[in-house]
Design a protein around this motif. Structure first.
Motif, PDB file in Angstrom:
ATOM      1  N   GLU A 184       0.821  -1.215   0.000  1.00 14.31           N
ATOM      2  CA  GLU A 184       0.000   0.000   0.000  1.00 14.31           C
ATOM      3  C   GLU A 184       0.853   1.262   0.000  1.00 14.31           C
ATOM      4  OE1 GLU A 184      -2.263  -3.427   1.264  1.00 14.31           O
ATOM      5  OE2 GLU A 184      -0.402  -2.545   2.041  1.00 14.31           O
ATOM      6  N   ILE A 185       1.954   1.257   0.740  1.00 13.44           N
ATOM      7  CA  ILE A 185       2.843   2.427   0.754  1.00 13.44           C
ATOM      8  C   ILE A 185       3.522   2.590  -0.598  1.00 13.44           C
ATOM      9  CG2 ILE A 185       4.951   3.362   1.771  1.00 13.44           C
ATOM     10  CD1 ILE A 185       4.149   2.216   4.425  1.00 13.44           C
ATOM     11  N   LYS A 186       3.927   1.488  -1.217  1.00  6.58           N
ATOM     12  CA  LYS A 186       4.519   1.576  -2.563  1.00  6.58           C
ATOM     13  C   LYS A 186       3.521   2.159  -3.552  1.00  6.58           C
ATOM     14  CE  LYS A 186       7.787  -2.270  -2.091  1.00  6.58           C
ATOM     15  NZ  LYS A 186       8.192  -3.604  -2.595  1.00  6.58           N
ATOM     16  N   GLN A 187       2.269   1.724  -3.472  1.00  2.91           N
ATOM     17  CA  GLN A 187       1.248   2.256  -4.366  1.00  2.91           C
ATOM     18  C   GLN A 187       1.008   3.739  -4.116  1.00  2.91           C
ATOM     19  OE1 GLN A 187      -1.906  -0.391  -3.295  1.00  2.91           O
ATOM     20  NE2 GLN A 187      -1.273  -2.026  -4.696  1.00  2.91           N
ATOM     21  N   LEU A 188       0.988   4.123  -2.856  1.00  2.00           N
ATOM     22  CA  LEU A 188       0.761   5.521  -2.515  1.00  2.00           C
ATOM     23  C   LEU A 188       1.889   6.406  -3.049  1.00  2.00           C
ATOM     24  CD1 LEU A 188      -0.580   6.849   0.822  1.00  2.00           C
ATOM     25  CD2 LEU A 188       1.556   7.776  -0.008  1.00  2.00           C
ATOM     26  N   LEU A 189       3.134   6.002  -2.858  1.00  3.47           N
ATOM     27  CA  LEU A 189       4.265   6.792  -3.348  1.00  3.47           C
ATOM     28  C   LEU A 189       4.309   6.815  -4.874  1.00  3.47           C
ATOM     29  CD1 LEU A 189       7.039   5.592  -0.859  1.00  3.47           C
ATOM     30  CD2 LEU A 189       5.900   7.812  -0.885  1.00  3.47           C
ATOM     31  N   ASP A 190       4.013   5.683  -5.490  1.00  6.64           N
ATOM     32  CA  ASP A 190       4.014   5.616  -6.954  1.00  6.64           C
ATOM     33  C   ASP A 190       2.972   6.560  -7.545  1.00  6.64           C
ATOM     34  OD1 ASP A 190       4.800   4.835  -9.417  1.00  6.64           O
ATOM     35  OD2 ASP A 190       3.824   2.885  -9.389  1.00  6.64           O
ATOM     36  N   LEU A 191       1.785   6.592  -6.950  1.00  8.75           N
ATOM     37  CA  LEU A 191       0.745   7.493  -7.427  1.00  8.75           C
ATOM     38  C   LEU A 191       1.141   8.953  -7.234  1.00  8.75           C
ATOM     39  CD1 LEU A 191      -2.491   5.679  -6.209  1.00  8.75           C
ATOM     40  CD2 LEU A 191      -1.971   6.337  -8.561  1.00  8.75           C
ATOM     41  N   HIS A 247      -2.713   1.496   9.030  1.00  9.41           N
ATOM     42  CA  HIS A 247      -2.924   0.804   7.764  1.00  9.41           C
ATOM     43  C   HIS A 247      -4.176   1.330   7.060  1.00  9.41           C
ATOM     44  CE1 HIS A 247      -2.447  -2.479   4.914  1.00  9.41           C
ATOM     45  NE2 HIS A 247      -3.707  -2.809   5.088  1.00  9.41           N
ATOM     46  N   SER A 248      -5.241   1.568   7.811  1.00 10.39           N
ATOM     47  CA  SER A 248      -6.483   2.090   7.222  1.00 10.39           C
ATOM     48  C   SER A 248      -6.284   3.484   6.651  1.00 10.39           C
ATOM     49  CB  SER A 248      -7.594   2.107   8.277  1.00 10.39           C
ATOM     50  OG  SER A 248      -7.837   0.806   8.770  1.00 10.39           O
ATOM     51  N   ASP A 249      -5.541   4.333   7.352  1.00 12.20           N
ATOM     52  CA  ASP A 249      -5.293   5.689   6.862  1.00 12.20           C
ATOM     53  C   ASP A 249      -4.459   5.678   5.589  1.00 12.20           C
ATOM     54  OD1 ASP A 249      -6.720   6.681   8.981  1.00 12.20           O
ATOM     55  OD2 ASP A 249      -4.957   7.069  10.236  1.00 12.20           O
ATOM     56  N   ILE A 250      -3.492   4.772   5.491  1.00 11.95           N
ATOM     57  CA  ILE A 250      -2.669   4.683   4.276  1.00 11.95           C
ATOM     58  C   ILE A 250      -3.519   4.227   3.096  1.00 11.95           C
ATOM     59  CG2 ILE A 250      -0.795   3.369   3.197  1.00 11.95           C
ATOM     60  CD1 ILE A 250       0.642   3.454   5.889  1.00 11.95           C
ATOM     61  N   ILE A 251      -4.392   3.258   3.312  1.00 12.68           N
ATOM     62  CA  ILE A 251      -5.274   2.799   2.223  1.00 12.68           C
ATOM     63  C   ILE A 251      -6.217   3.911   1.791  1.00 12.68           C
ATOM     64  CG2 ILE A 251      -7.158   1.214   1.691  1.00 12.68           C
ATOM     65  CD1 ILE A 251      -5.812  -0.882   3.368  1.00 12.68           C
ATOM     66  N   GLU A 252      -6.753   4.672   2.751  1.00 13.01           N
ATOM     67  CA  GLU A 252      -7.650   5.780   2.423  1.00 13.01           C
ATOM     68  C   GLU A 252      -6.923   6.846   1.610  1.00 13.01           C
ATOM     69  OE1 GLU A 252     -10.442   9.106   4.712  1.00 13.01           O
ATOM     70  OE2 GLU A 252      -9.468   7.491   5.834  1.00 13.01           O
ATOM     71  N   SER A 253      -5.711   7.191   1.998  1.00 16.88           N
ATOM     72  CA  SER A 253      -4.928   8.177   1.247  1.00 16.88           C
ATOM     73  C   SER A 253      -4.566   7.659  -0.134  1.00 16.88           C
ATOM     74  CB  SER A 253      -3.656   8.536   2.016  1.00 16.88           C
ATOM     75  OG  SER A 253      -3.961   9.117   3.253  1.00 16.88           O
ATOM     76  N   ARG A 254      -4.253   6.386  -0.236  1.00 11.90           N
ATOM     77  CA  ARG A 254      -3.953   5.807  -1.549  1.00 11.90           C
ATOM     78  C   ARG A 254      -5.157   5.909  -2.471  1.00 11.90           C
ATOM     79  NH1 ARG A 254      -4.197  -0.490  -2.074  1.00 11.90           N
ATOM     80  NH2 ARG A 254      -6.362   0.171  -1.779  1.00 11.90           N
ATOM     81  N   ASN A 255      -6.349   5.613  -1.978  1.00 14.72           N
ATOM     82  CA  ASN A 255      -7.557   5.708  -2.803  1.00 14.72           C
ATOM     83  C   ASN A 255      -7.838   7.145  -3.219  1.00 14.72           C
ATOM     84  OD1 ASN A 255      -7.868   2.949  -2.495  1.00 14.72           O
ATOM     85  ND2 ASN A 255      -9.287   3.128  -0.769  1.00 14.72           N
ATOM     86  N   GLU A 256      -7.572   8.097  -2.310  1.00 18.88           N
ATOM     87  CA  GLU A 256      -7.754   9.504  -2.679  1.00 18.88           C
ATOM     88  C   GLU A 256      -6.801   9.906  -3.797  1.00 18.88           C
ATOM     89  OE1 GLU A 256      -7.152  11.709   0.860  1.00 18.88           O
ATOM     90  OE2 GLU A 256      -9.041  11.093   1.822  1.00 18.88           O
ATOM     91  N   LEU A 257      -5.559   9.465  -3.711  1.00 23.37           N
ATOM     92  CA  LEU A 257      -4.592   9.774  -4.766  1.00 23.37           C
ATOM     93  C   LEU A 257      -4.973   9.122  -6.085  1.00 23.37           C
ATOM     94  CD1 LEU A 257      -1.212   9.459  -2.828  1.00 23.37           C
ATOM     95  CD2 LEU A 257      -2.244  11.542  -3.710  1.00 23.37           C
TER      96      LEU A 257
END
Length: 636
Positions: A184-191, A247-257
Motif C-alpha cells: 500500500e505504501i509503494k502504491q501511494l508513493l508511486d501514485l 494501515h487504514s489511513d494509508i489505504i484511504e490516502s492511496r484511494n484519494e490519490l
C-alpha cells in the motif's frame, strides 16, 4: 582392503551481512561418510593442498555446533560436542565416520570457511566397508554404559537443561521493523510521483500533498504512540488497534490519490486503454516499483542544495517541496530495505540540509523531520547514516564528531515544546546507545583478535578490555533509563497531581503509601524500547559477549586483567537481569533462545569437573546402593 583415503567433499565460505546467530547447511546429492571438518581462519590456507579456498572466518572466536541428519531419521544429531572456535586452537575437527547427506553448522559469526573431508558411499562400497550408523553416532555423543531406565530414582534426569527451559513464546511478540515497506505504501508513493509528472495539475497537487502528508503523519503518530504505550506493562492489548489505524489511513490516502490521478487523466483526455491498464496496478503487486526505484524517483524530482539554487521540486514552492519530501522519506524509512536505499542514495545529506535551512521555526515541519529520523534510527543503517558513519569498511568507529547528533543537541537546547523536546531526547538516547554498542563491538573484536594472535594479554589488549568495560558500564545505565519523559511545565505538573489524587503534594500519606507499594514489585513498570534491543542484536552484542566470557586466556589471568574481566561479567549480568525484569526484555530473550542460552552458559562458565573424575553409571548405582550420594554431573 582398508578404508580409502579421505577426499575433499565440500569447500566454501558462508558470508552474512552482520554478526549474528546463523544456521548454514550443506546438502549432498548422495550419501557420504564424513571423517573430518576444517575451519579456515582469515587469510589461511587449508591443510590439504587440494583445497584452493582462502580462509575468511570472522570473528576470531565464537561458539560453534555441527549436526548431521541421516537417512530415515526426522531429527538432526550432533556430529560432535559444541566447541569454541578460536584461531589459537586446532581448526581440524576429527569425527567418527558418519553416513549422511545433510550437514548443518550453527554459530555466531559473520563468515565461516568450511572444508568437509570424507568419502562417498560408492567409494566405501568398492572397498567392502560397512558403517554401523547407530553405534558410530552414539559413540560420538554418549560415553555412558547401560540405559537411563536402569538408573535408581535418585539419578533420574528431573532437571531440564537451559536449552530445554528456554523456548520461543507462542502468544507473545514484540514490534518488529518490517523488512520492506508494504504494498500500500509503494502504491501511494508511486501514485504521488505519477501526479507530479503530469502537467496542468492545478490545485490537484495540493490535494495530493494533503493526502500523503495525512498518511505519513498517521503512520508516525500511531507508530510512536504504540511504542510509548507498549512500554507500559498494562497496555499490551492496544498494539493491533494503532497498527490497524495506520494501515487504514494509508489505504484511504492511496484511494484519494488514485481518484486525483484519474481525474487529471480525464481532464487531459488521456483516459484510454493504457490508463485503464494503469488502474489495474492496484491489484498487481508484481508490476509495482521497488523501494530502490521509488527512492531513485524521489532523488530525481527533489534536490535541496542552496549552492546550485535548487530548493526542492521545480514546480513546487520550497515549503511544499519540504513537507512532501519529508512525508515520502518518513514512509520510505519505515522498512529496513527501503531505509537502506534512502541512506545509500544520499537521503541523510538532504535531511541535514532541511534540518539547517528548511524548518523555518515551523512546529509541524520540525515534528515531521524528527519523525523521519525516529523511523530511520530503528535500523542500524539509519543510525550509521545519521551519525555520518556510512559507508563503513570495518568495525572501527570513524573519528570526528557527528553533524546530525550535534544538530539534535542544538535543537534540544532551544526552548522547544514538550512534544519536540521529548522526541528529540528519545532519538538522542537511541543514537547514543548505538554508538556505545558499536564501540563495545569494536573493542571486543580487537581483544579476541589479539588473544588469538598473541595468546596472552598485552598492554594494548588491556586498554581495549578497559574500553569494553567502560562501554558496558554506560550500556547498563542506558538500558535502565526508560519510561516517559515528563513535561516539566506547571500546567502538566498540576494535571498529573490531579490525576494521582494528590491533595497534599508528593509527600502526602496517600502518595507515599502508593510509592512504597509499587517499590515492592521487582518487575519494572516501564519496558525497554524493543528497537534498542534489536539494535544491540544487530551489533552482535550477545554472541560477542559470550565469546569474551568464554576466553580461557582471560579466565586464567590474574591481577588487574582479572579485575576488569570480573567487572565485565558483573555488568553483563546486570544487563541480563534488567532484561529479565521487564516485559519487552523477557520476550526478546525468549524470542532468541540461542542468544540468551549462549550468554547465560558463558556467564555460568565451566563446572570445573574433569572427565577423569566422572564415574560410569553402573559404578554410580553401586555407590548409591551403599548409601553414598552421587550427583548427575559426576556421571560418565
Amino acid at each position: 582392503m582398508g578404508r580409502p583415503e579421505a577426499c575433499v567433499l565440500f569447500a566454501q565460505t558462508f558470508v552474512h551481512p552482520h554478526l549474528d546467530e546463523y544456521v548454514d547447511e550443506v546438502i549432498f546429492a548422495e550419501p557420504i561418510v564424513i571423517t573430518a571438518c576444517e575451519f579456515l581462519e582469515q587469510q589461511a590456507t587449508s591443510a590439504s593442498s587440494a583445497v584452493t579456498l582462502m580462509g575468511a572466518t570472522s570473528p576470531p572466536s565464537f561458539a560453534l555446533e555441527v549436526f548431521v541428519q541421516c537417512e530415515g531419521e526426522t531429527r538432526f544429531r550432533r556430529l560432535c560436542q559444541p566447541f569454541l572456535y578460536s584461531h589459537s586452537s586446532s581448526n581440524v575437527l576429527e569425527v567418527e565416520a558418519v553416513v549422511t547427506n545433510h550437514l548443518v553448522v550453527r554459530g555466531s559469526y559473520r563468515s565461516l570457511s568450511l572444508v568437509v573431508y570424507g568419502n562417498t558411499a560408492e567409494d566405501l562400497g568398492q572397498f567392502n566397508i560397512e558403517v554401523d550408523l547407530d553405534s558410530s553416532l552414539t559413540n560420538t555423543v554418549f560415553s555412558a554404559e547401560g540405559k537411563l531406565e536402569d538408573l535408581p530414582p535418585a539419578l533420574h534426569p528431573i532437571n531440564l537443561t537451559i536449552e530445554e527451559l528456554i523456548s520461543s513464546p507462542k502468544a507473545l511478540s514484540l514490534e518488529v521493523v518490517a523488512s520492506d515497506i508494504s504494498v500500500e505504501i509503494k502504491q501511494l508513493l508511486d501514485l504521488t510521483f505519477k501526479i507530479l509528472q503530469l502537467s496542468n495539475h492545478g490545485d490537484a497537487i495540493d490535494k495530493a500533498i494533503s493526502s500523503i502528508v495525512s498518511a505519513a503523519s498517521s503512520h508516525a503518530v500511531n507508530s510512536r504512540y504504540f511504542s510509548a504505550i507498549s512500554q507500559k506493562q498494562s497496555s499490551e492489548g492496544k498494539s493491533r488497534k494503532f497498527e490497524g489505524q495506520s494501515h487504514s489511513d494509508i489505504i484511504e490516502s492511496r484511494n484519494e490519490l488514485f481518484d486525483i490521478y484519474n481525474g487529471l487523466q480525464h481532464k487531459s483526455g488521456n483516459l484510454s486503454s493504457e490508463i485503464l491498464a494503469d488502474s489495474m496496478f492496484l491489484e498487481s503487486e508484481a508490476e509495482l516499483a521497488t523501494s530502490k526505484q521509488l527512492m531513485d524517483i524521489l532523488s530525481k524530482h527533489f534536490h535541496f542544495d542552496s549552492t546550485s539554487g535548487i530548493l526542492g521540486h521545480p514546480h513546487l514552492s520550497k515549503n511544499k517541496s519540504v513537507i512532501l519530501w519529508l512525508s515520502a522519506a518518513l514512509l520510505l524509512c519505515s522498512g529496513r530495505e527501503s531505509c537502506f536505499h534512502f541512506v545509500n542514495s544520499g537521503g541523510m545529506e538532504q535531511l541535514g540540509y532541511i534540518f539547517c535551512h528548511g524548518m523555518q521555526n515551523s512546529h509541524a515541519v520540525t515534528l515531521m523531520l524528527l519523525g523521519v529520523v525516529e523511523q530511520a534510527t530503528r535500523h542500524s543503517i539509519g543510525c550509521e547514516g545519521f551519525l555520518g558513519w556510512w559507508p563503513r569498511e570495518d568495525e572501527s568507529i570513524p573519528s570526528g564528531y557527528s553533524l546530525g547528533y550535534n544538530q539534535l543537541l542544538k535543537l534540544l537546547l532551544q526552548n522547544q515544546p514538550h512534544d519536540i523536546a521529548s522526541l528529540a531526547t528519545h532519538i538522542l538516547h537511541r543514537l547514543r546507545l548505538y554508538e556505545v554498542a558499536s564501540r563495545y563491538e569494536s573493542a571486543v573484536l580487537s581483544v579476541l583478535g589479539s588473544l588469538s594472535t598473541c595468546e596472552r594479554i598485552t598492554s594494548a589488549t588491556l586498554d581495549k578490555l578497559t574500553c569494553a568495560k567502560l562501554c558496558l558500564k554506560t550500556l547498563v545505565k542506558m538500558v535502565n533509563s526508560r519510561g516517559p519523559i515528563e513535561d516539566p511545565s506547571p500546567l502538566a505538573c498540576t494535571s498529573r497531581s490531579l490525576l494521582l489524587g494528590e491533595i497534599d503534594g508528593v509527600l502526602s500519606y496517600k502518595s507515599t503509601s502508593s510509592l512504597i507499594t509499587s517499590s515492592n514489585c521487582w518487575f519494572s513498570i516501564w519496558d525497554i524500547d524493543s528497537h534498542l534491543l534489536f539494535l544491540l542484536k544487530d551489533r552482535g552484542f550477545f554472541p560477542l559477549s559470550a565469546a569474551l566470557l568464554s576466553s580461557s586466556i582471560l579466565r586464567s589471568e590474574m591481577g588487574h586483567a582479572m579485575d576488569i574481566f570480573v567487572d565485565i561479567a558483573s555488568y553483563l549480568e546486570t544487563i541480563i537481569l534488567s532484561l529479565l525484569f521487564c516485559r519487552s526484555g523477557l520476550i526478546f530473550l525468549l524470542l532468541h533462545p540461542e542468544l540468551s542460552t549462549t550468554l547465560i552458559l558463558a556467564l555460568r562458565g565451566s563446572d570445573g569437573l574433569k572427565k577423569e573424575e566422572s564415574v560410569p553409571i553402573r559404578f554410580a548405582s553401586a555407590l548409591i546402593s551403599k548409601g553414598l550420594f552421587v550427583t548427575q554431573r559426576k556421571l560418565l
